[in-house]
Motif scaffolding. Structure first.
Motif, PDB file in Angstrom:
ATOM      1  N   MET A 164       0.818  -1.220   0.000  1.00  0.00           N
ATOM      2  CA  MET A 164       0.000   0.000   0.000  1.00  0.00           C
ATOM      3  C   MET A 164       0.860   1.283   0.000  1.00  0.00           C
ATOM      4  O   MET A 164       0.382   2.360   0.346  1.00  0.00           O
ATOM      5  CB  MET A 164      -1.002   0.031   1.168  1.00  0.00           C
ATOM      6  CG  MET A 164      -1.993  -1.111   1.186  1.00  0.00           C
ATOM      7  SD  MET A 164      -2.949  -1.355  -0.355  1.00  0.00           S
ATOM      8  CE  MET A 164      -3.919   0.130  -0.475  1.00  0.00           C
ATOM      9  N   ARG A 165       2.096   1.152  -0.463  1.00  0.00           N
ATOM     10  CA  ARG A 165       2.934   2.339  -0.681  1.00  0.00           C
ATOM     11  C   ARG A 165       2.570   2.932  -2.030  1.00  0.00           C
ATOM     12  O   ARG A 165       2.401   2.205  -3.009  1.00  0.00           O
ATOM     13  CB  ARG A 165       4.412   1.969  -0.736  1.00  0.00           C
ATOM     14  CG  ARG A 165       5.070   1.870   0.586  1.00  0.00           C
ATOM     15  CD  ARG A 165       6.579   1.684   0.422  1.00  0.00           C
ATOM     16  NE  ARG A 165       7.173   1.558   1.732  1.00  0.00           N
ATOM     17  CZ  ARG A 165       7.255   0.433   2.415  1.00  0.00           C
ATOM     18  NH1 ARG A 165       6.808  -0.699   1.905  1.00  0.00           N
ATOM     19  NH2 ARG A 165       7.804   0.420   3.617  1.00  0.00           N
ATOM     20  N   VAL A 166       2.472   4.248  -2.104  1.00  0.00           N
ATOM     21  CA  VAL A 166       2.266   4.896  -3.387  1.00  0.00           C
ATOM     22  C   VAL A 166       3.462   4.548  -4.273  1.00  0.00           C
ATOM     23  O   VAL A 166       4.617   4.635  -3.835  1.00  0.00           O
ATOM     24  CB  VAL A 166       2.117   6.424  -3.207  1.00  0.00           C
ATOM     25  CG1 VAL A 166       2.087   7.130  -4.552  1.00  0.00           C
ATOM     26  CG2 VAL A 166       0.851   6.720  -2.405  1.00  0.00           C
ATOM     27  N   ARG A 167       3.173   4.095  -5.479  1.00  0.00           N
ATOM     28  CA  ARG A 167       4.244   3.578  -6.332  1.00  0.00           C
ATOM     29  C   ARG A 167       5.349   4.611  -6.521  1.00  0.00           C
ATOM     30  O   ARG A 167       5.106   5.757  -6.879  1.00  0.00           O
ATOM     31  CB  ARG A 167       3.681   3.159  -7.692  1.00  0.00           C
ATOM     32  CG  ARG A 167       2.824   1.921  -7.554  1.00  0.00           C
ATOM     33  CD  ARG A 167       2.372   1.367  -8.880  1.00  0.00           C
ATOM     34  NE  ARG A 167       1.296   0.402  -8.640  1.00  0.00           N
ATOM     35  CZ  ARG A 167       0.515  -0.090  -9.587  1.00  0.00           C
ATOM     36  NH1 ARG A 167       0.683   0.281 -10.859  1.00  0.00           N
ATOM     37  NH2 ARG A 167      -0.432  -0.946  -9.290  1.00  0.00           N
TER      38      ARG A 167
ATOM     39  N   GLN B 159       8.783   5.593  -1.154  1.00  0.00           N
ATOM     40  CA  GLN B 159       9.018   4.695  -0.030  1.00  0.00           C
ATOM     41  C   GLN B 159       8.310   5.124   1.248  1.00  0.00           C
ATOM     42  O   GLN B 159       7.999   4.295   2.090  1.00  0.00           O
ATOM     43  CB  GLN B 159      10.525   4.592   0.252  1.00  0.00           C
ATOM     44  CG  GLN B 159      11.223   3.561  -0.613  1.00  0.00           C
ATOM     45  CD  GLN B 159      10.674   2.154  -0.379  1.00  0.00           C
ATOM     46  OE1 GLN B 159      10.600   1.676   0.746  1.00  0.00           O
ATOM     47  NE2 GLN B 159      10.251   1.490  -1.453  1.00  0.00           N
ATOM     48  N   ASN B 160       8.071   6.397   1.408  1.00  0.00           N
ATOM     49  CA  ASN B 160       7.545   6.866   2.695  1.00  0.00           C
ATOM     50  C   ASN B 160       6.120   7.426   2.598  1.00  0.00           C
ATOM     51  O   ASN B 160       5.676   8.141   3.471  1.00  0.00           O
ATOM     52  CB  ASN B 160       8.480   7.913   3.305  1.00  0.00           C
ATOM     53  CG  ASN B 160       8.516   9.174   2.441  1.00  0.00           C
ATOM     54  OD1 ASN B 160       8.314   9.091   1.220  1.00  0.00           O
ATOM     55  ND2 ASN B 160       8.738  10.314   3.063  1.00  0.00           N
ATOM     56  N   ILE B 161       5.432   7.101   1.502  1.00  0.00           N
ATOM     57  CA  ILE B 161       4.035   7.542   1.365  1.00  0.00           C
ATOM     58  C   ILE B 161       3.155   6.333   1.096  1.00  0.00           C
ATOM     59  O   ILE B 161       3.406   5.563   0.158  1.00  0.00           O
ATOM     60  CB  ILE B 161       3.862   8.556   0.208  1.00  0.00           C
ATOM     61  CG1 ILE B 161       4.851   9.718   0.352  1.00  0.00           C
ATOM     62  CG2 ILE B 161       2.421   9.079   0.174  1.00  0.00           C
ATOM     63  CD1 ILE B 161       4.762  10.750  -0.779  1.00  0.00           C
ATOM     64  N   TRP B 162       2.135   6.185   1.912  1.00  0.00           N
ATOM     65  CA  TRP B 162       1.151   5.119   1.723  1.00  0.00           C
ATOM     66  C   TRP B 162      -0.206   5.740   1.362  1.00  0.00           C
ATOM     67  O   TRP B 162      -0.463   6.904   1.682  1.00  0.00           O
ATOM     68  CB  TRP B 162       0.976   4.316   3.006  1.00  0.00           C
ATOM     69  CG  TRP B 162       2.146   3.469   3.385  1.00  0.00           C
ATOM     70  CD1 TRP B 162       2.326   2.148   3.127  1.00  0.00           C
ATOM     71  CD2 TRP B 162       3.301   3.877   4.126  1.00  0.00           C
ATOM     72  NE1 TRP B 162       3.510   1.696   3.653  1.00  0.00           N
ATOM     73  CE2 TRP B 162       4.133   2.734   4.279  1.00  0.00           C
ATOM     74  CE3 TRP B 162       3.734   5.080   4.691  1.00  0.00           C
ATOM     75  CZ2 TRP B 162       5.345   2.764   4.957  1.00  0.00           C
ATOM     76  CZ3 TRP B 162       4.942   5.112   5.360  1.00  0.00           C
ATOM     77  CH2 TRP B 162       5.737   3.966   5.485  1.00  0.00           C
ATOM     78  N   ALA B 163      -1.028   4.976   0.714  1.00  0.00           N
ATOM     79  CA  ALA B 163      -2.382   5.455   0.434  1.00  0.00           C
ATOM     80  C   ALA B 163      -3.347   4.286   0.525  1.00  0.00           C
ATOM     81  O   ALA B 163      -3.003   3.147   0.189  1.00  0.00           O
ATOM     82  CB  ALA B 163      -2.466   6.103  -0.944  1.00  0.00           C
ATOM     83  N   GLY B 164      -4.567   4.563   0.989  1.00  0.00           N
ATOM     84  CA  GLY B 164      -5.549   3.492   1.122  1.00  0.00           C
ATOM     85  C   GLY B 164      -6.961   4.025   1.235  1.00  0.00           C
ATOM     86  O   GLY B 164      -7.177   5.228   1.371  1.00  0.00           O
ATOM     87  N   GLY B 165      -7.901   3.113   1.140  1.00  0.00           N
ATOM     88  CA  GLY B 165      -9.318   3.479   1.244  1.00  0.00           C
ATOM     89  C   GLY B 165      -9.871   3.921  -0.089  1.00  0.00           C
ATOM     90  O   GLY B 165      -9.411   3.487  -1.149  1.00  0.00           O
TER      91      GLY B 165
END
Lengths: 461, 461
Positions: free
Chosen positions: B280-283, B286-292
């Motif tokens: 769930m890391r933004v492609r 490395q340090n940004i995730w996104a979800g929902g």
């Protein structure tokens, strides 16, 4: 395969779910000009739902005939030569023939076969007890049993019933007797009711049954069935007490009916059931199939044969046997041990291995139990549900699930049944895309909550 | 990872299911001395069940606060620095900071982060229609929306409601409005309601909704929302007709809210959602995730990204993101497209691919539809159930299942959801050991009946 020219003969021994499904499916694949089908059934009925008897006795199902999936006439209309009240008394495997006896007249005769299906079913365990044959003591395996019990209930002078055994039949009969207005006592040898569950889950069933007004007596053997001056049952005695009874229902379970097969030298397993290959052929016999309550089945989780007399398996066996006997190809890969039941509004489900099953086959495991609800917590009618889950140590493979709850508890076990078949790990299960909407599930389905907890325990974090 | 010495800061943009699950899970793994967690939410609430809004509007769920899984105070008590009514207006990815604006005062300030979670959710599709902003026209995405609609319903002079759209929100709102005593018309662009089903299954929903007294208008675009002299809505116009309305509910669906992400140059997919990796890391970050509801997810059956805004996925995403952001390891492998819903006692479920989805990704298939019942046919309360099943040509792999029925139809789709995850063939499914007892299933579960028919069609016999 056959030495005959032209038409072959398929003989089916036993006219219930497995046997008649096999006959019907074989007939679907081969017409009467190619395949003669003769089916022997010692009783009066064919293709009835034994699982439905408690609901007929309890009154939910109004008529006996509602339980008959297909009548003798319907089978005969499809060119199946069905012979009721005819008992097969001997299998001559070398001679490819069976000896059949007319139950009414006693007349016997031999019939040869090219292909044989053994579907002799199960016989109820009758305890070796004084009084077990007294009037007022009933089994519930056949439609005749069910009718006899209904007659007794209608004529009973008092309203006290004792059920011996607290497995599926026992708990379902307890419900039926409550529905008929009886005071019910269940006497059970095991530590808790439903010995197909682990005792900690069985305890939930125990409590719920007590909540329904059923008197539960666990850990107790029946020693004697006491009769009155009229010869009818009057009480059930254990080592410690006597329980007055106007009617007694024996729900102790069944064993495979394999006397014929044993006498014929066919291979039986540790549980007394016939052993088959994956095509449901009796091992070592190309032209003999067996299915239903007289066979053992492979448990895909334990890797060992098990005895699981259940109508849904019998129907699948019949389908597979009929396909193969009809010249097609099908297999029955095995079971994972799924079973569901209910007592009034309490639903009970299990699949896979219990703790003791896992230990017996050398599997080490982690076990977790969680409490959740059937619907979103805020949605009206949400009711508590307890899920127990076993996962193998190290691999995390799902080994078993037990669920006790109200609405929606029973069929939720199907999630685990498929996961067991597919050999999923509990970690994989945490990501399952299960149906979610507030009327049907919390946002994390109870099975997912259990999988998350089991996965944490397996990885030790 | 961080350039900072000592404590890191995790910034969460969006305080609903995905964002606050991520924050909570990260907090579980790392205490406040190691990880500072700041969460920005532009609305008044956190962690609420948007899926529950129709049931609150309809009256089944009595209170707004019943829908709040965790209050702001509960989050703050767990050392999450939650800032309500604070909108993030810019992401500075290179500078590792976000600009936040206090919605009340308009004051803006920058906040740096070591780790970022984007959980900006979805925005409702509002049609570009004259009158769409008139009083009496309502969306139902937020709790504020729900309250505004309830207020309108309470004060409405007449009892005529028009729902625009016949997807999940549309059909659930139709039920809610019926429960509130309104006459309901549903105007729907599609050929049938529930475009997530194939039209032949949608037709069953159409009929059932008409049976509930709902006026269904399919294949029709709304062209205008008409207002009265008081400026309030008075009717919904299509090319062909006008439907008088005292209240209009827009249930046209939602799109990913990714304006911030787009402006920051983060990768978006074909459906406008953020693209992530399995953790769930933004492609590429490395340090940004996104979800929902702001991300696209991999559909494991089609092999392509899909937009599936659903609370159950958002919660799983949050769990995975929080684990990874908290220094652990977890992945979200994808979805199979399971969704369930109901309109009064009609249950609707789907998983996997529809016919057109399969065609779009180059899969050829066999499709079968069967009719069965929810319980053994003889058991009281047995109700009809229709199951449609798609299987890949040649391989026989299950591709999708749709179920429409009454009791027990919705969650039965979970059997197929697990089978899709495990990539079972329909032939394998015919042997599934599913729970059977007369109150819960026919001896062949409807899903097995469909699998048998599909398997026959795949092998051409």
């Amino acid at each position: 395969m056959s030495m005959h020219q032209g038409r072959e003969r398929l003989v089916v021994v036993g006219g219930d779910a497995a046997g008649m499904s096999a006959a019907s499916q074989a007939r679907r694949l081969k017409g009467p000009e190619e395949l003669e089908i003769v089916a022997f059934e010692r009783g009066h009925f064919t293709s009835f739902s034994a699982c439905g008897i408690p609901y007929w006795v309890g009154g939910a199902v109004p008529e006996r005939d509602d339980l008959i999936a297909r009548t003798p006439e319907e089978h005969r209309a499809r060119d199946i030569d069905l012979r009721l009240r005819t008992e097969v008394t001997e299998l001559d495997v070398a001679g490819r023939r069976v000896r059949a006896r007319d139950v009414e007249s006693g007349a016997e005769s031999w019939m040869s076969y090219d292909k044989l299906v053994i579907a002799t079913g199960a016989r109820p365990v009758r305890p070796e007890l004084p009084g077990a044959d007294a009037p007022g003591v009933h089994g519930v395996q056949t439609l005749d049993d069910g009718q006899a019990l209904i007659d007794t209930l209608s004529r009973a002078k008092g309203r006290r019933a004792v059920v011996v055994g607290a497995g599926y039949i026992g708990v379902e009969m307890a419900e039926a007797l409550i529905d008929r207005g009886f005071e019910v006592t269940v006497v059970n040898r095991g530590e808790q009711p439903m010995s197909t569950l682990d005792p900690d889950m069985g305890r939930l069933v125990h409590r719920a049954m007590e909540g329904l007004g059923i008197t539960m007596v666990n850990g107790t053997e029946v020693t004697k069935i006491l009769t009155g001056a009229d010869g009818r049952v009057r009480a059930v005695a254990t080592q410690h007490a006597e329980y007055p009874a106007d009617v007694v229902v024996l729900g102790i379970g069944v064993r495979p009916e394999t006397a014929l097969a044993r006498a014929a030298g066919l291979p039986l397993g540790a549980h007394g059931g016939l052993l088959t290959d994956l095509a449901m052929r009796v091992r070592g016999h190309q032209n003999i199939w067996a299915g239903g309550d007289c066979v053992e089945v492979l448990n895909l989780v334990s890797g060992q044969e098990q005895y699981v007399p259940l109508g849904t398996h019998a129907n699948k066996h019949g389908q597979v046997i009929g396909t193969n006997a009809g010249g097609g190809y099908a297999t029955f890969p095995g079971v994972v041990g799924t079973a569901v039941s209910k007592v009034c509004d309490l639903e009970i489900a299990r699949t896979g291995l219990r703790e003791k099953d896992a230990r017996r086959v050398g599997l080490e495991f982690e076990a977790v139990t969680i409490e959740s609800t059937s619907r979103a917590g805020y949605y009206p009618g949400a009711s508590p549900m307890t899920v127990k889950m076993l996962a193998e140590r190290r691999t995390g493979r799902l080994l078993g699930v037990q669920i006790v709850g109200r609405e929606g508890a029973a069929k939720r076990v199907d999630i685990a049944a498929v996961a067991l078949t597919a050999r999923l790990t509990v970690e994989q299960m945490t990501a399952l895309d299960l149906g979610y909407a507030p009327p049907f599930s919390p946002v994390w389905d109870p099975v997912l909550v259990a999988a998350r907890k089991a996965a944490r325990k397996v990885r030790g974090s």
